[in-house]
Design an enzyme around this catalytic site. Sequence first.
Site, PDB file in Angstrom:
ATOM      1  N   LYS A 158      39.585  46.369  49.984  1.00  0.00           N
ATOM      2  CA  LYS A 158      39.718  44.908  50.063  1.00  0.00           C
ATOM      3  C   LYS A 158      41.148  44.532  50.452  1.00  0.00           C
ATOM      4  O   LYS A 158      41.367  43.676  51.304  1.00  0.00           O
ATOM      5  CB  LYS A 158      39.347  44.267  48.719  1.00  0.00           C
ATOM      6  CG  LYS A 158      37.846  44.248  48.460  1.00  0.00           C
ATOM      7  CD  LYS A 158      37.481  43.900  47.024  1.00  0.00           C
ATOM      8  CE  LYS A 158      35.961  43.995  46.838  1.00  0.00           C
ATOM      9  NZ  LYS A 158      35.519  43.862  45.457  1.00  0.00           N
ATOM     10  N   ASP A 164      34.581  35.144  44.743  1.00  0.00           N
ATOM     11  CA  ASP A 164      33.345  35.871  44.448  1.00  0.00           C
ATOM     12  C   ASP A 164      32.165  34.916  44.286  1.00  0.00           C
ATOM     13  O   ASP A 164      31.010  35.342  44.343  1.00  0.00           O
ATOM     14  CB  ASP A 164      33.491  36.643  43.129  1.00  0.00           C
ATOM     15  CG  ASP A 164      33.829  38.112  43.331  1.00  0.00           C
ATOM     16  OD1 ASP A 164      33.401  38.688  44.344  1.00  0.00           O
ATOM     17  OD2 ASP A 164      34.514  38.661  42.450  1.00  0.00           O
ATOM     18  N   GLN A 205      37.910  42.510  39.761  1.00  0.00           N
ATOM     19  CA  GLN A 205      36.934  43.558  40.080  1.00  0.00           C
ATOM     20  C   GLN A 205      36.065  43.858  38.854  1.00  0.00           C
ATOM     21  O   GLN A 205      36.566  44.050  37.746  1.00  0.00           O
ATOM     22  CB  GLN A 205      37.679  44.828  40.542  1.00  0.00           C
ATOM     23  CG  GLN A 205      36.784  45.940  41.025  1.00  0.00           C
ATOM     24  CD  GLN A 205      36.025  45.616  42.314  1.00  0.00           C
ATOM     25  OE1 GLN A 205      36.468  44.827  43.136  1.00  0.00           O
ATOM     26  NE2 GLN A 205      34.857  46.213  42.472  1.00  0.00           N
TER      27      GLN A 205
END
Length: 266
Positions: free
Chosen positions: A54, A121, A98
Amino acid sequence: MSATIIDGKAFAARVRGAVAAQVARLKAEHGLTPGLAVVLVGADPASEVYVRSKGKSTVEAGMNSWEHRLPAETSEAELLALIDRLNADPAVHGILVQLPLPKHLNSDLVINAIDPAKDVDGFHISNVGLLGTGQKAMVPCTPLGCLMMLRDHLGSLAGLEAVVVGRSNIVGKPMAQLLLGDSCTVTIAHSRTKDLGAVCRRADILKDGKQKLVGDVDFASCARVAGAITPVPGGVGPMTIACLLANTLTAACRKNNLQEPEGLTA
Ligand code: GUN
């Protein structure tokens, strides 16, 4: 029928190129560089790989990238204090924590501490509610990537029968909401569905949301009956990171009241 293979890798490269072009324009015209902060607690090997990937993709798109690596024993208060700092930092447009988090940390609490406008997200309860009521939301990356590929391949999705297999908060449920938003007739099937085969056979669009690296469906048998199919690897996976970049760009545009790039949001 033999299926068209939808090349997710090539499509993701196109999306990343479009994001990079928009980032360059934002820098040149507005002196604005979108920035993404990724938080990793602990040293789960798979998560390490995702986070590194990422960060690399974020830099390649011309954006600022910050990685915050915290030890596995980090307390909830320490993690929430970091999120507060990132929420308050004007250079940070997107925040990603994460998952999975170590067991002693409450993921729902942590995710809902993120400023919803920076929740790239799309997991914050506000974004879930906005998506579910058809309002402008940050949309989870994997379903957003699937939607983009479906629109690219099929054009209008209106009236199509869509079957989503899996009811996770990360993939299945938001995928169903997005398909409903594009006027599909949507069924969510799951582990307790009776006669899954019959339900799947009536689908024009079939999305398996279980997200295993071995592939969501039996590729060979599905490819014989499907009109089009995404392979694993190289299908939906590469689109997830591309959509994370797209969401970071969208968050930066919204924060600065600038027009959102076309084709990169739901
Ligand atoms: N772990 C596996 N997939 C994801 C994702 O899409 N977002 C976050 N935050 N963690 C993940």
